[in-house]
Write an enzyme that holds these catalytic residues in place. Structure first.
Site: not given
Length: 204
Positions: A25, A198, A35, A38-40, A94, A31
């Site tokens: 990855f 994951h 959002c 968003c989880d990152t 992605e 970005c």
């Protein structure tokens, strides 16, 4: 040319069509959207050129690279994709679909966050299922996009998403979303289920 890279790590692809595939990855920083679900944490990073990126990711045995973010289309160019191809990489991206992507990417996974897709060719639509009353409308809109695969992924809400202190309320909401998503899939069999495996496996 340099790219601002948030992190590089090796794991299994946890979502969508390529679930279970060992992959490197490459997460770009930044970005163009904010959002709430968003989880990152993608804001930080350091500048790397193509040579350093290729050298670092080549230390892993897989030749499947997932370029993600943030929104990778803010930085990714055809030159970097060419360099990856020259070194034997299958390049998956992605994207949220709001910006154009280079045409030489091998697989484009689009998880649309707005009403319009501007990234060009799409191989996979991965749509968040929100159980908010608008899922059927979103599915109809994005099923009209030509793609090889269409997936629904139940939204995994957190305490902060729901502005709730009660973890039980969050669990009930996530259970409801999953149940509604499964029912929707059974009624619309051209779509398939995507889970964040994951997270279920507790891996990156």
């Amino acid at each position: 040319m340099t790219y601002k890279v948030n992190e590089i790590f090796y794991s299994l692809q946890g979502e969508g069509f390529h679930t279970g595939v060992p992959a490197v990855f490459l997460r770009f920083s930044g970005c163009n959207l904010k959002c709430p679900f968003c989880d990152t944490l993608h804001a930080d990073g350091r500048e790397m050129d193509a040579d350093e990126i290729v050298r670092l990711i080549s230390s892993y045995p897989s030749r499947h690279v997932v370029i993600t973010g943030g929104e990778p289309a803010m930085q990714l160019d055809a030159a970097l994709v060419d360099r990856l191809h020259e070194n034997g990489w299958f390049v998956q991206v992605e994207t949220n679909g709001t910006l154009p992507l280079p045409g030489n990417v091998d697989w484009v996974t689009c998880s649309p966050k707005t009403d319009r897709i501007a990234c060009g060719r799409v191989d996979e639509i991965k749509l968040l299922y929100m159980a908010d009353g608008y899922d059927a409308e979103r599915m109809e809109r994005f099923s009209a996009v030509e793609a090889r695969s269409y997936s629904l992924q139940p939204c995994d809400c957190s305490v902060s998403d729901l502005h709730e202190d009660d973890c039980g309320a969050v669990e009930r909401r996530n259970k409801f979303i999953l149940e509604e998503c499964i029912a929707c899939l059974k009624a619309n069999p051209q779509w398939r289920l995507s889970l964040q495996t994951h997270k279920l496996l507790d891996i990156r």
